[in-house]
Scaffold this motif. Structure first.
Motif, PDB file in Angstrom:
ATOM      1  N   TYR A 111       0.837  -1.212   0.000  1.00 42.28           N
ATOM      2  CA  TYR A 111       0.000   0.000   0.000  1.00 42.28           C
ATOM      3  C   TYR A 111       0.867   1.256   0.000  1.00 42.28           C
ATOM      4  CZ  TYR A 111      -3.652  -3.364   1.048  1.00 42.28           C
ATOM      5  OH  TYR A 111      -4.495  -4.442   0.991  1.00 42.28           O
ATOM      6  N   LEU A 112       2.012   1.189   0.704  1.00 42.90           N
ATOM      7  CA  LEU A 112       2.921   2.343   0.678  1.00 42.90           C
ATOM      8  C   LEU A 112       3.464   2.562  -0.730  1.00 42.90           C
ATOM      9  CD1 LEU A 112       4.823   1.979   4.070  1.00 42.90           C
ATOM     10  CD2 LEU A 112       3.307   3.829   3.384  1.00 42.90           C
ATOM     11  N   LYS A 113       3.735   1.462  -1.426  1.00 38.36           N
ATOM     12  CA  LYS A 113       4.224   1.578  -2.804  1.00 38.36           C
ATOM     13  C   LYS A 113       3.143   2.232  -3.682  1.00 38.36           C
ATOM     14  CE  LYS A 113       6.709  -1.080  -6.199  1.00 38.36           C
ATOM     15  NZ  LYS A 113       6.388  -2.219  -7.047  1.00 38.36           N
ATOM     16  N   ASP A 114       1.889   1.781  -3.475  1.00 37.03           N
ATOM     17  CA  ASP A 114       0.787   2.394  -4.224  1.00 37.03           C
ATOM     18  C   ASP A 114       0.721   3.906  -3.965  1.00 37.03           C
ATOM     19  OD1 ASP A 114      -0.217   0.074  -5.448  1.00 37.03           O
ATOM     20  OD2 ASP A 114      -1.363  -0.471  -3.669  1.00 37.03           O
ATOM     21  N   LEU A 115       1.102   4.285  -2.738  1.00 31.02           N
ATOM     22  CA  LEU A 115       1.059   5.715  -2.371  1.00 31.02           C
ATOM     23  C   LEU A 115       2.400   6.407  -2.658  1.00 31.02           C
ATOM     24  CD1 LEU A 115      -0.810   5.260   1.049  1.00 31.02           C
ATOM     25  CD2 LEU A 115      -1.767   6.263  -1.027  1.00 31.02           C
ATOM     26  N   GLU A 116       3.279   5.685  -3.337  1.00 32.20           N
ATOM     27  CA  GLU A 116       4.599   6.192  -3.736  1.00 32.20           C
ATOM     28  C   GLU A 116       5.481   6.556  -2.543  1.00 32.20           C
ATOM     29  OE1 GLU A 116       3.967   9.043  -6.945  1.00 32.20           O
ATOM     30  OE2 GLU A 116       4.349   7.347  -8.276  1.00 32.20           O
ATOM     31  N   LEU A 117       5.503   5.678  -1.552  1.00 31.88           N
ATOM     32  CA  LEU A 117       6.461   5.841  -0.457  1.00 31.88           C
ATOM     33  C   LEU A 117       7.242   4.535  -0.337  1.00 31.88           C
ATOM     34  CD1 LEU A 117       6.090   7.738   2.788  1.00 31.88           C
ATOM     35  CD2 LEU A 117       6.931   5.423   2.954  1.00 31.88           C
ATOM     36  N   ASP A 118       8.563   4.666  -0.353  1.00 31.60           N
ATOM     37  CA  ASP A 118       9.429   3.497  -0.325  1.00 31.60           C
ATOM     38  C   ASP A 118       9.679   3.086   1.134  1.00 31.60           C
ATOM     39  OD1 ASP A 118      11.434   1.633  -0.457  1.00 31.60           O
ATOM     40  OD2 ASP A 118      12.696   2.778  -1.851  1.00 31.60           O
ATOM     41  N   TYR A 119       9.052   1.993   1.562  1.00 30.66           N
ATOM     42  CA  TYR A 119       9.169   1.550   2.968  1.00 30.66           C
ATOM     43  C   TYR A 119      10.629   1.376   3.360  1.00 30.66           C
ATOM     44  CZ  TYR A 119       9.054  -1.476   7.053  1.00 30.66           C
ATOM     45  OH  TYR A 119       9.276  -2.010   8.299  1.00 30.66           O
ATOM     46  N   ASP A 120      11.407   0.687   2.523  1.00 31.01           N
ATOM     47  CA  ASP A 120      12.788   0.362   2.903  1.00 31.01           C
ATOM     48  C   ASP A 120      13.623   1.623   3.137  1.00 31.01           C
ATOM     49  OD1 ASP A 120      12.393  -2.402   2.878  1.00 31.01           O
ATOM     50  OD2 ASP A 120      12.492  -2.404   0.684  1.00 31.01           O
ATOM     51  N   LYS A 121      13.303   2.672   2.415  1.00 28.41           N
ATOM     52  CA  LYS A 121      14.053   3.932   2.563  1.00 28.41           C
ATOM     53  C   LYS A 121      13.700   4.648   3.882  1.00 28.41           C
ATOM     54  CE  LYS A 121      14.889   7.972  -0.157  1.00 28.41           C
ATOM     55  NZ  LYS A 121      14.110   8.839  -0.991  1.00 28.41           N
ATOM     56  N   GLU A 122      12.461   4.496   4.325  1.00 32.17           N
ATOM     57  CA  GLU A 122      11.997   5.270   5.487  1.00 32.17           C
ATOM     58  C   GLU A 122      11.934   4.442   6.778  1.00 32.17           C
ATOM     59  OE1 GLU A 122      11.805   8.299   4.694  1.00 32.17           O
ATOM     60  OE2 GLU A 122      11.611   8.093   2.531  1.00 32.17           O
ATOM     61  N   ALA A 123      12.104   3.121   6.662  1.00 36.62           N
ATOM     62  CA  ALA A 123      11.813   2.212   7.777  1.00 36.62           C
ATOM     63  C   ALA A 123      12.546   2.549   9.074  1.00 36.62           C
ATOM     64  CB  ALA A 123      12.120   0.775   7.360  1.00 36.62           C
ATOM     65  N   LYS A 124      13.786   3.013   8.979  1.00 39.27           N
ATOM     66  CA  LYS A 124      14.582   3.237  10.194  1.00 39.27           C
ATOM     67  C   LYS A 124      14.435   4.652  10.748  1.00 39.27           C
ATOM     68  CE  LYS A 124      16.025  -0.942  10.107  1.00 39.27           C
ATOM     69  NZ  LYS A 124      15.253  -1.849  10.974  1.00 39.27           N
ATOM     70  N   LYS A 125      13.617   5.474  10.103  1.00 38.98           N
ATOM     71  CA  LYS A 125      13.454   6.859  10.589  1.00 38.98           C
ATOM     72  C   LYS A 125      12.401   6.913  11.701  1.00 38.98           C
ATOM     73  CE  LYS A 125      14.551   9.147   6.251  1.00 38.98           C
ATOM     74  NZ  LYS A 125      13.973   9.775   5.068  1.00 38.98           N
ATOM     75  N   PRO A 126      12.614   7.765  12.714  1.00 39.24           N
ATOM     76  CA  PRO A 126      11.544   7.957  13.700  1.00 39.24           C
ATOM     77  C   PRO A 126      10.324   8.556  12.987  1.00 39.24           C
ATOM     78  CG  PRO A 126      13.583   9.017  14.405  1.00 39.24           C
ATOM     79  CD  PRO A 126      13.789   8.604  12.985  1.00 39.24           C
ATOM     80  N   PHE A 127       9.154   8.065  13.364  1.00 37.84           N
ATOM     81  CA  PHE A 127       7.920   8.507  12.698  1.00 37.84           C
ATOM     82  C   PHE A 127       7.775  10.028  12.736  1.00 37.84           C
ATOM     83  CE2 PHE A 127       3.327   9.466  12.958  1.00 37.84           C
ATOM     84  CZ  PHE A 127       2.902   8.945  11.748  1.00 37.84           C
ATOM     85  N   TYR A 128       8.114  10.634  13.895  1.00 36.40           N
ATOM     86  CA  TYR A 128       7.865  12.079  14.026  1.00 36.40           C
ATOM     87  C   TYR A 128       8.746  12.926  13.101  1.00 36.40           C
ATOM     88  CZ  TYR A 128      12.020  12.955  16.928  1.00 36.40           C
ATOM     89  OH  TYR A 128      13.311  13.094  17.368  1.00 36.40           O
ATOM     90  N   LYS A 129       9.821  12.309  12.581  1.00 34.05           N
ATOM     91  CA  LYS A 129      10.703  13.070  11.689  1.00 34.05           C
ATOM     92  C   LYS A 129      10.255  13.044  10.223  1.00 34.05           C
ATOM     93  CE  LYS A 129      14.971  13.319  14.251  1.00 34.05           C
ATOM     94  NZ  LYS A 129      16.390  12.945  14.333  1.00 34.05           N
ATOM     95  N   LEU A 130       9.236  12.277   9.909  1.00 36.44           N
ATOM     96  CA  LEU A 130       8.732  12.248   8.527  1.00 36.44           C
ATOM     97  C   LEU A 130       7.974  13.539   8.235  1.00 36.44           C
ATOM     98  CD1 LEU A 130       7.202   8.631   8.302  1.00 36.44           C
ATOM     99  CD2 LEU A 130       9.527   9.352   7.726  1.00 36.44           C
ATOM    100  N   SER A 131       7.805  13.846   6.959  1.00 37.04           N
ATOM    101  CA  SER A 131       6.985  15.013   6.595  1.00 37.04           C
ATOM    102  C   SER A 131       5.515  14.690   6.889  1.00 37.04           C
ATOM    103  CB  SER A 131       7.154  15.326   5.110  1.00 37.04           C
ATOM    104  OG  SER A 131       6.434  14.386   4.343  1.00 37.04           O
ATOM    105  N   GLY A 132       4.689  15.715   6.923  1.00 40.05           N
ATOM    106  CA  GLY A 132       3.257  15.519   7.216  1.00 40.05           C
ATOM    107  C   GLY A 132       2.603  14.534   6.258  1.00 40.05           C
ATOM    108  N   GLY A 133       2.932  14.663   4.969  1.00 41.48           N
ATOM    109  CA  GLY A 133       2.337  13.782   3.959  1.00 41.48           C
ATOM    110  C   GLY A 133       2.828  12.351   4.107  1.00 41.48           C
ATOM    111  N   MET A 134       4.128  12.207   4.440  1.00 36.94           N
ATOM    112  CA  MET A 134       4.680  10.854   4.616  1.00 36.94           C
ATOM    113  C   MET A 134       4.040  10.163   5.826  1.00 36.94           C
ATOM    114  SD  MET A 134       8.521  11.944   3.779  1.00 36.94           S
ATOM    115  CE  MET A 134       9.545  10.509   3.743  1.00 36.94           C
ATOM    116  N   LYS A 135       3.854  10.924   6.913  1.00 36.03           N
ATOM    117  CA  LYS A 135       3.193  10.356   8.105  1.00 36.03           C
ATOM    118  C   LYS A 135       1.797   9.864   7.737  1.00 36.03           C
ATOM    119  CE  LYS A 135       5.308  13.433  11.437  1.00 36.03           C
ATOM    120  NZ  LYS A 135       5.159  14.783  11.939  1.00 36.03           N
TER     121      LYS A 135
END
Ligand SMILES: Nc1ncnc2c1ncn2[C@@H]1O[C@H](COP(=O)(O)OP(=O)(O)OP(=O)(O)O)[C@@H](O)[C@H]1O
Length: 215
Positions: A111-135
């Motif tokens: 589903y993340l791929k469908d939404l154009e977000l690469d899980y493997d690239k973001e997986a190790k980031k703290p959630f709060y550091k993502l952009s609003g749209g990525m969250k």
């Protein structure tokens, strides 16, 4: 089926839900619309069993969420308007949801791929550091991967750019036709093409209910 029967909630002297009656059939795509302060989010909180109403009853497939919240939440997924400032990493957040809901990582990733977000690239980031749209995308993918039959979105497209919003609606149309979906949004245009019923609230009351034909 969600049945809301004559619920009323008053905070101090303000009646924020005023004898609300609503039935949402399985598979319906409902938009709850209304001005700021109309009572939309409060109604969602009542459906989720987060809020105990002064009078009236709510049942989710026959279960009262204030009496058996755990069971009621098996039927419900929810994406809030404001993502919580979680310190958990994205992979930890997904793991937590998988453990508590029986979903799986491959669905979340898809589903993340469908939404154009690469899980493997973001997986190790703290959630709060993502952009609003990525969250928002992470929370949407987690909610979609749960096996619940109803998904509730409070302003799901508020942080999404127009392209991401289109992808989100395409995803719902392609893979979630059978689910019951409840949106809160200020604009019908935000969820155009998917909604089958519009419920308008004002000052805690439902003032209009209409069906929409999607071609
Ligand atoms: N816990 C609370 N205590 C006191 N008042 C509350 C509480 N929760 C909501 N309200 C009040 O209830 C009213 C309805 O709020 P609600 O958040 O449901 O509106 P809304 O339609 O979702 O608005 P918006 O479009 O701005 O998100 C508001 O006047 C709000 O201040």
């Amino acid at each position: 089926m969600i049945k809301i029967d004559s619920i009323t909630k008053t905070f101090a002297s303000q009646t924020v839900l005023d004898s609300v009656n609503l039935e949402i059939e399985d598979g319906q795509k409902v938009l709850i619309i209304g001005q700021n302060g109309a009572g939309k989010s409060t109604l969602m909180k009542a459906i989720l069993g987060e809020l105990i109403c002064d009078t009236g009853t709510i049942t989710i497939n026959g279960i009262d969420p204030t009496k058996d919240r755990k069971k009621a939440l098996e039927f419900l997924s929810f994406v809030p308007q404001t993502p919580p400032p979680l310190k958990l990493r994205v992979d930890e957040l997904c793991e937590y949801s998988i453990k508590s809901s029986g979903s799986n990582l491959s669905d979340i990733k898809a589903y993340l791929k469908d939404l154009e977000l690469d899980y493997d690239k973001e997986a190790k980031k703290p959630f709060y550091k993502l952009s609003g749209g990525m969250k928002q995308k992470v929370l949407i993918a987690i909610a979609l991967a749960r096996k619940s039959n109803t998904i509730m979105f409070d302003e799901p497209t508020a942080n999404l750019d127009p392209e991401a919003r289109d992808r989100f609606l395409e995803l719902l149309n392609a893979k979630f036709k059978d689910k019951t979906i409840i949106f809160i949004s200020h604009r019908i245009s935000e969820v155009k093409g998917i909604v089958t019923k519009v419920v308008e609230m004002d000052l805690g009351k439902i003032v209009n209910e209409r069906r929409i034909e999607n071609e």
